[in-house]
Design an enzyme around this catalytic site. Structure first.
Site, PDB file in Angstrom:
ATOM      1  N   ARG A  56      18.007 -25.145  18.043  1.00 15.87           N
ATOM      2  CA  ARG A  56      18.014 -26.125  19.076  1.00 15.87           C
ATOM      3  C   ARG A  56      18.846 -27.328  18.528  1.00 15.87           C
ATOM      4  O   ARG A  56      18.440 -27.881  17.368  1.00 15.87           O
ATOM      5  CB  ARG A  56      16.454 -26.505  19.395  1.00 15.87           C
ATOM      6  CG  ARG A  56      15.798 -25.599  20.429  1.00 15.87           C
ATOM      7  CD  ARG A  56      16.504 -25.325  21.526  1.00 15.87           C
ATOM      8  NE  ARG A  56      15.710 -24.191  22.605  1.00 15.87           N
ATOM      9  CZ  ARG A  56      16.409 -22.971  22.522  1.00 15.87           C
ATOM     10  NH1 ARG A  56      17.335 -22.591  21.878  1.00 15.87           N
ATOM     11  NH2 ARG A  56      15.731 -21.969  23.399  1.00 15.87           N
TER      12      ARG A  56
ATOM     13  N   GLU B 201      23.376 -30.985  24.869  1.00 15.13           N
ATOM     14  CA  GLU B 201      24.404 -29.815  25.297  1.00 15.13           C
ATOM     15  C   GLU B 201      24.970 -29.798  26.830  1.00 15.13           C
ATOM     16  O   GLU B 201      25.578 -29.302  27.193  1.00 15.13           O
ATOM     17  CB  GLU B 201      24.112 -28.639  24.359  1.00 15.13           C
ATOM     18  CG  GLU B 201      22.656 -27.957  25.078  1.00 15.13           C
ATOM     19  CD  GLU B 201      22.340 -26.644  24.258  1.00 15.13           C
ATOM     20  OE1 GLU B 201      22.597 -26.734  22.954  1.00 15.13           O
ATOM     21  OE2 GLU B 201      21.960 -25.818  25.071  1.00 15.13           O
TER      22      GLU B 201
HETATM   23  P1  NAD Z   1       9.886 -17.314  15.391  1.00 16.93           P
HETATM   24  O1  NAD Z   1       8.752 -17.828  16.258  1.00 16.93           O
HETATM   25  O2  NAD Z   1       9.953 -15.632  15.031  1.00 16.93           O
HETATM   26  O3  NAD Z   1      10.002 -17.932  14.116  1.00 16.93           O
HETATM   27  C1  NAD Z   1      10.255 -19.159  13.976  1.00 16.93           C
HETATM   28  C2  NAD Z   1       9.627 -19.424  12.664  1.00 16.93           C
HETATM   29  O4  NAD Z   1       9.775 -20.986  12.319  1.00 16.93           O
HETATM   30  C3  NAD Z   1       8.316 -19.008  12.170  1.00 16.93           C
HETATM   31  O5  NAD Z   1       8.146 -18.331  10.983  1.00 16.93           O
HETATM   32  C4  NAD Z   1       7.464 -20.563  12.248  1.00 16.93           C
HETATM   33  O6  NAD Z   1       6.283 -20.231  11.033  1.00 16.93           O
HETATM   34  C5  NAD Z   1       8.729 -21.464  11.615  1.00 16.93           C
HETATM   35  N1  NAD Z   1       8.132 -22.654  11.698  1.00 16.93           N
HETATM   36  C6  NAD Z   1       7.751 -23.445  12.923  1.00 16.93           C
HETATM   37  N2  NAD Z   1       7.841 -24.813  12.758  1.00 16.93           N
HETATM   38  C7  NAD Z   1       8.289 -24.807  11.323  1.00 16.93           C
HETATM   39  C8  NAD Z   1       8.528 -25.925  10.657  1.00 16.93           C
HETATM   40  N3  NAD Z   1       8.311 -27.185  11.131  1.00 16.93           N
HETATM   41  N4  NAD Z   1       9.172 -25.931   9.479  1.00 16.93           N
HETATM   42  C9  NAD Z   1       9.512 -24.785   8.918  1.00 16.93           C
HETATM   43  N5  NAD Z   1       9.229 -23.755   9.598  1.00 16.93           N
HETATM   44  C10 NAD Z   1       8.643 -23.690  11.044  1.00 16.93           C
HETATM   45  O7  NAD Z   1      11.270 -17.479  16.157  1.00 16.93           O
HETATM   46  P2  NAD Z   1      12.583 -17.005  16.325  1.00 16.93           P
HETATM   47  O8  NAD Z   1      12.841 -15.773  17.152  1.00 16.93           O
HETATM   48  O9  NAD Z   1      13.112 -16.796  14.844  1.00 16.93           O
HETATM   49  O10 NAD Z   1      13.863 -18.254  17.010  1.00 16.93           O
HETATM   50  C11 NAD Z   1      13.919 -19.369  16.404  1.00 16.93           C
HETATM   51  C12 NAD Z   1      14.070 -20.255  17.311  1.00 16.93           C
HETATM   52  O11 NAD Z   1      15.650 -19.923  17.536  1.00 16.93           O
HETATM   53  C13 NAD Z   1      13.606 -20.407  18.685  1.00 16.93           C
HETATM   54  O12 NAD Z   1      12.699 -21.131  18.861  1.00 16.93           O
HETATM   55  C14 NAD Z   1      14.807 -20.955  19.785  1.00 16.93           C
HETATM   56  O13 NAD Z   1      14.723 -22.311  19.482  1.00 16.93           O
HETATM   57  C15 NAD Z   1      16.267 -20.480  18.927  1.00 16.93           C
HETATM   58  N6  NAD Z   1      17.169 -19.486  19.579  1.00 16.93           N
HETATM   59  C16 NAD Z   1      18.274 -19.929  19.724  1.00 16.93           C
HETATM   60  C17 NAD Z   1      19.012 -18.949  20.395  1.00 16.93           C
HETATM   61  C18 NAD Z   1      20.300 -19.046  20.685  1.00 16.93           C
HETATM   62  O14 NAD Z   1      20.873 -18.278  21.427  1.00 16.93           O
HETATM   63  N7  NAD Z   1      21.077 -20.167  20.071  1.00 16.93           N
HETATM   64  C19 NAD Z   1      18.445 -17.574  20.932  1.00 16.93           C
HETATM   65  C20 NAD Z   1      17.096 -17.462  20.634  1.00 16.93           C
HETATM   66  C21 NAD Z   1      16.283 -18.452  19.862  1.00 16.93           C
HETATM   67  C1  COI Z   2      16.481 -18.736  23.593  1.00 18.76           C
HETATM   68  O1  COI Z   2      16.429 -17.619  23.806  1.00 18.76           O
HETATM   69  O2  COI Z   2      15.481 -19.532  23.111  1.00 18.76           O
HETATM   70  C2  COI Z   2      17.778 -19.199  23.766  1.00 18.76           C
HETATM   71  O3  COI Z   2      18.259 -20.180  23.095  1.00 18.76           O
HETATM   72  C3  COI Z   2      18.854 -18.529  24.656  1.00 18.76           C
HETATM   73  C4  COI Z   2      19.190 -19.182  25.720  1.00 18.76           C
HETATM   74  C5  COI Z   2      19.932 -18.364  26.863  1.00 18.76           C
HETATM   75  C6  COI Z   2      18.223 -20.057  26.318  1.00 18.76           C
END
Ligand code: NAD
Ligand code: COI
Length: 334
Positions: free
Chosen positions: A235, A264
């Site tokens: 994020r 963004e």
């Molecule tokens: P997840 O919930 O599987 O994993 C997140 C991890 O972060 C967990 O293991 C949790 O314990 C850890 N965590 C939480 N707070 C923390 C902190 N303060 N310090 C250290 N570790 C911490 O989530 P995920 O599926 O791996 O996704 C992670 C993030 O990626 C999502 O929350 C989302 O914001 C982002 N994301 C971005 C996209 C994209 O297109 N760019 C797509 C999907 C997800």
């Molecule tokens: C998420 O799945 O959290 C993402 O960041 C993807 C986006 C399409 C919102």
């Protein structure tokens, strides 16, 4: 039963048609508009709502859904930081997300951003555009010489670790919760400070909370190695852009790969024709640098991911309407 979906794009429609064909008992209607106070009325007569957006879900929009008698919201993505849980709880909504539509999509993107920085691809591309087919001074670095600090070892962070290990990188990791597989491999360091101190590359894979907003700030950057690369596919608000720009200006930060950016929504999703026309000064500043690679929150954007996002979100919304409790209900009471 009727489900109304917001923000449906053309690339989602084939998967949506397949889902509809498999569920003839469910009436599905949709709009390309995101969920706002104005568009919320479109859901009238529906039992649940499926949605996807990166802009905030406003209380006003949720109040309209509440007035329409809708109780169930299913987002098609992972992150739910654009909801205020107080609004959801006050208005008695149940929320589901899609926690694992394709961690590989995002993890691969993060590692590709790293690789493009390590091999100075933007600089080589610029040389090619100028008909310059020489080597110097664009010498690269190899993954096997890098220590990569993975912040967050959830679904995405763990796939990133596997891919990085395949390239021969040394991986260290930090998470508030220790995953047993990562623990077994002895990858965890005890603190973010330790991860910052040891890493040549830092990649962020944690959700955004109030508590970690701008975790990458002046203070954190000061603790990092000189020339560190920072990758953010999580994020935008995890990084203080002013601190990032300062670090890039001084050379403390060697480069950045950014799929997400603070503010963004002022830039992404639109065509600006040239970097000079980007209306956000900080994003324009970053976009002009050859050692910064920006992608428009597109790490998730693969065929596999889109199909799973549609299928799981509609399955979940249907289950909620039927009074079931799918596993992916978001705990908004925490
Ligand atoms: P997840 O919930 O599987 O994993 C997140 C991890 O972060 C967990 O293991 C949790 O314990 C850890 N965590 C939480 N707070 C923390 C902190 N303060 N310090 C250290 N570790 C911490 O989530 P995920 O599926 O791996 O996704 C992670 C993030 O990626 C999502 O929350 C989302 O914001 C982002 N994301 C971005 C996209 C994209 O297109 N760019 C797509 C999907 C997800
Ligand atoms: C998420 O799945 O959290 C993402 O960041 C993807 C986006 C399409 C919102």
């Amino acid at each position: 039963m009727k489900i109304f979906a917001y923000g449906i794009r053309e690339d989602e429609q084939p998967s949506l048609k397949k889902w509809q064909a498999a569920h003839p008992d469910v009436e599905v209607a949709f709009t390309e508009y995101t969920l706002t106070a104005d568009s919320a009325r479109l859901a009238e007569g529906s039992n649940g709502v499926v949605t996807l957006q990166t802009s905030p879900y406003t209380r006003e929009a949720l109040e309209v859904l509440h007035q329409l008698g809708i109780k169930y919201i299913s987002i098609r993505n992972v992150g739910f930081d654009n909801f205020d849980f107080k609004d959801l709880n006050d208005l008695d909504f149940t929320l589901t997300n899609v926690p694992v539509y394709s961690p590989n999509a995002i993890a691969e993107h993060a590692v590709i951003l790293m690789g493009r920085l390590l091999r100075r691809v933007p600089e080589f591309d610029q040389k090619m555009d100028n008909g310059d087919f020489t080597w110097s001074p664009t010498i690269g670095k190899e993954y096997r010489e890098q220590t990569v600090g993975v912040v967050g070892t959830g679904h995405i962070g763990r796939v990133a670790i596997q891919i990085l290990q395949g390239f021969g990188a040394k991986v260290i990791a930090y998470d508030v919760y220790h995953n047993p597989d990562i623990e077994k491999q002895g990858l965890y360091v005890d603190s973010l400070e330790e991860l910052y101190k040891q890493s040549d590359i830092i990649t962020l894979h944690v959700p955004l909370f109030d508590s970690n907003k701008y975790m990458i700030n002046d203070d954190a950057i000061a603790q990092m190695k000189d020339g560190v690369y920072i990758i953010n596919c999580a994020r935008g608000e995890l990084i203080d852009t002013d601190a990032l720009i300062k670090g890039l200006d001084s050379g403390k930060i060697g480069g950045a790969g950014l799929d997400v950016l603070d503010d963004e929504n002022s830039v992404f999703g639109k065509v600006w024709s040239s970097v000079d026309n980007i209306p956000n000064e900080k994003i324009r500043n970053l976009a002009k640098r050859l050692n910064v690679i920006i992608t428009p929150h597109s790490a998730f954007y693969t065929e596999t991911a889109i199909h799973n996002m549609i299928t799981t979100s509609f399955d979940s919304n249907k289950a909620l309407i039927e009074g079931k409790k799918p596993q992916n209900i978001v705990d908004t009471r925490k």
